[in-house]
Scaffold this active site. Structure first.
Site, PDB file in Angstrom:
ATOM      1  N   GLU A  98       0.864  -1.166   0.000  1.00 36.78           N
ATOM      2  CA  GLU A  98       0.000   0.000   0.000  1.00 36.78           C
ATOM      3  C   GLU A  98       0.908   1.226   0.000  1.00 36.78           C
ATOM      4  OE1 GLU A  98      -2.307   0.802   3.532  1.00 36.78           O
ATOM      5  OE2 GLU A  98      -3.577   2.248   2.475  1.00 36.78           O
ATOM      6  N   ARG A 134       5.621 -12.705   9.456  1.00 33.00           N
ATOM      7  CA  ARG A 134       6.322 -11.483   9.104  1.00 33.00           C
ATOM      8  C   ARG A 134       7.640 -11.419   9.853  1.00 33.00           C
ATOM      9  NH1 ARG A 134       2.003  -7.158   9.843  1.00 33.00           N
ATOM     10  NH2 ARG A 134       3.724  -5.843   9.181  1.00 33.00           N
ATOM     11  N   LYS A 146       4.296   0.259  10.023  1.00 34.15           N
ATOM     12  CA  LYS A 146       4.343   1.527   9.295  1.00 34.15           C
ATOM     13  C   LYS A 146       3.799   2.663  10.140  1.00 34.15           C
ATOM     14  CE  LYS A 146       3.573   0.041   4.695  1.00 34.15           C
ATOM     15  NZ  LYS A 146       2.839   0.270   3.453  1.00 34.15           N
TER      16      LYS A 146
END
Length: 558
Positions: free
Chosen positions: A36, A262, A272
RNA sequence: UGGGGGAUCGUCCAACGGUAGGACUGCGGACUCUGACUCCGCCAAUACAGGUUCGAAUCCUGUUCCCCCAGCCA
């Protein structure tokens, strides 16, 4: 580009291999890396890229770079640009495979209408708060929306009017009609579209309704012919919804979602949201601050693309929560730079030495290798004179055992130059050592003597007359604890390391570094690997220490 | 206490019913004009309890611990 030692044994490789053996997807493999554009890419994204581009490469397939741009509130073109730069820099080629989820908004709209037509979706006019209140909890089922049984005609009309801009933000949403009592909360009539009168970085003002991730992602995958949709563990719960969408819309193919864990790195954060906060609050100088785990930060710090790829491949792909020690990363960049970085001499905290038996008006030059282990890297010239700089840490007036460096009466070698012996220590009023007086052995020119006597210590040094001034920035972990988020009552301010950046404004480096270009890397012998920071100019040299050399000294001296 | 996942050296990964192996770290040693590099060696693990089997990290049962989920974020 994929490293030769790329592992092909991960559980995902095994699944793909089995799918091919079963003749699924006519033997093709298509993956995608779907960031994104709401921030910069970090080392965790690198792991995903290595996996997705790697799988495509290993099985002769292809991989899309797809911007998952369905939320105009958070996304912008700066991020889009930065992401493309970083993907290419890491070494992945997406030529002909660059897409946006927003490229598919027309088709997505058609499919939403199809769901409505089939009675599988409805326009819900509850407020966001009301939807939340009726969703139930982890242990209690949700309640049906009063709009759940709106008829198809009314839904179609309302949805068309949502699109045409007739309603304000939040007035209505489109919801899938699945099961308000589902134990999996994602299946309790999830929102598919929301109204946002907001211009979009890619589609401009074409739309005022935007599809949600859960609706967009499986359909974008299907449009692109993605065979294996690889994502992180937190989407595991979304897989039933991913599959529901694909089953209830007339898609051209059936991608399969597979989840892996992850990446977490010690002493930093990967979210983020937190990284954005660090940037916005000024705790770092920007997304490319060399302390950041972002690819742009690591690039500026001096990490090479191949070192990052090696790291990602070494870390592996599993479903187990990963928490990687910093040393694993540092080892990868040292391995790379050891091979390719030209050697130079520089002094971090200069301490003056006067070589008393070396004539004041004399100087001389030594021709020395750029890399002792690789003669193809050529040579350079080192200047020597009566006054030189060594590092403060290379002298101790009262040295402990196993201190191999300079001390009163001790002889050491100046790298590539001469043996010197310390004859006198000069201090200021506070007792701080300000200067050393030494004498040199003319017979040791080049760093050795005919008598073959052993000199254990070898020091880096620079000629005071010829040295260049430089600013050197040393980096330490951003956070003082390995896993800041594991701390109770997590507030990252409590764990920010206030020594994460140490700026040394008065360092001295050898004259050969006068010509420099941004990003160039060196090893300053005995100190570590450094690269030229973009803050440098023709008359100003700023170096970042990428990583220190390994240090097997018994005690901690710096 | 709903649902979904996961547990192998300190860390990461492998072993897919047949000798628990590798990498990083740590600790020793060799070499060395970088206390680097390189080389050699050592320490160190199958969460727990049962069961199946000639044989279990692997299969079965139970337990414990850890992670994720209640955005009109992704």
């Amino acid at each position: 580009m994929v490293d030769p030692d790329t592992p092909t044994t991960s559980f995902i490789h095994q699944i793909v291999r089995a799918d091919i053996a079963d003749g699924k997807n006519a033997g093709t493999v298509v993956t995608r890396f779907p960031p994104e554009p709401n921030g910069y890419l970090h080392i965790g994204h690198a792991k995903s890229m290595c996996l997705n581009f790697g799988i495509a490469h290993d099985f002769g397939g292809s991989c899309f770079l797809r911007f998952d741009d369905t939320n105009p509130d958070k996304e912008n073109r700066e991020y889009v640009r930065a992401i493309q730069t970083d993907v290419r820099w890491l070494g992945f080629d997406y030529t002909g495979h660059l897409t946006h989820a927003s490229d598919y908004f027309d088709q997505l709209y058609v499919w939403a209408v199809e769901l409505i037509d089939h009675g599988k979706a409805y326009v819900c006019s509850l407020s966001a708060e009301e939807i939340r209140a009726t969703r139930g909890t982890l242990t209690k089922p949700g309640e049906s929306s009063p709009y759940r049984d709106r008829n198809v005609t009314e839904n179609l009309d309302l949805f068309a009017r949502m699109r045409s801009g007739e309603f304000t933000d939040g007035a209505h949403v489109l919801r899938a009609k699945i099961d308000m009592a589902a134990p999996n909360i994602n299946l309790r009539d999830p929102t598919l579209y929301r109204i946002r009168h907001q211009s979009h970085q890619h589609t401009g003002d074409l739309w005022c309704i935007y599809p949600m991730y859960d609706f967009t992602h499986p359909l974008s995958d299907a449009i692109e012919g993605v065979t294996h949709s690889l994502c992180t563990l937190e989407f595991e719960d979304h897989r039933p919804l991913y599959d529901w969408i694909l089953e209830n819309v007339s898609v051209p193919c059936r991608p399969r979602q597979i989840e892996f864990s992850r990446l977490s790195l010690d002493h930093t954060v990967m979210s983020k949201r937190l990284l954005t906060t660090l940037v916005d609050a000024g705790h770092v100088s920007g997304w490319d601050d060399p302390r950041m785990p972002t690819l742009s930060g690591m690039r500026r710090r001096g990490y090479t693309p191949s070192s990052i790829r090696t790291f990602c491949n070494r870390v592996g792909i599993t479903k187990k929560d990963q928490r990687i020690e910093l040393s694993a990363l540092e080892n990868c960049i040292r391995e790379d730079l050891e091979r390719i970085a030209p050697r130079r001499l520089g002094v971090l905290r200069p301490l003056k030495i006067v070589v008393e038996n070396y004539p004041e008006d004399q100087s001389e030059e030594f021709t020395v290798p750029n890399h002792p282990g690789d003669s193809t890297m050529g040579t350079r010239t080192l200047a020597f004179c009566r006054e030189i700089w060594i590092d403060e840490s290379d002298f101790m007036e009262h040295p402990p055992a196993k201190f191999f460096r300079l001390a009163p009466g001790r002889e050491v070698r100046l790298r590539y130059a001469y043996y010197i012996t310390c004859s006198r220590v000069i201090k200021d009023n506070s007792g701080r050592v300000t200067e050393l007086r030494c004498h040199y052995d003319p017979d040791s020119r080049g760093g050795g003597t005919a008598d073959g006597r052993k000199v254990k210590g070898t020091l880096h040094w620079v000629s005071a007359r010829h040295a260049l001034d430089a600013e050197i920035r040393l980096y330490n972990p951003l956070f003082s604890v390995a896993d800041p988020r594991a701390e109770t009552d997590f507030d990252f301010h409590d764990f920010l390391n206030n020594e994460s950046l140490v700026t040394l404004g008065k360092t001295k480096v050898e004259a050969a570094m006068e010509q420099h270009s941004t990003g160039e890397c060196f090893q300053l012998e005995r100190l570590g690997y450094f690269c030229v920071d973009p803050d440098s100019a023709t008359d100003r040299l700023v170096l970042n220490r990428t990583v220190a050399l390994r240090d097997s000294r018994p005690k901690t001296h710096t």
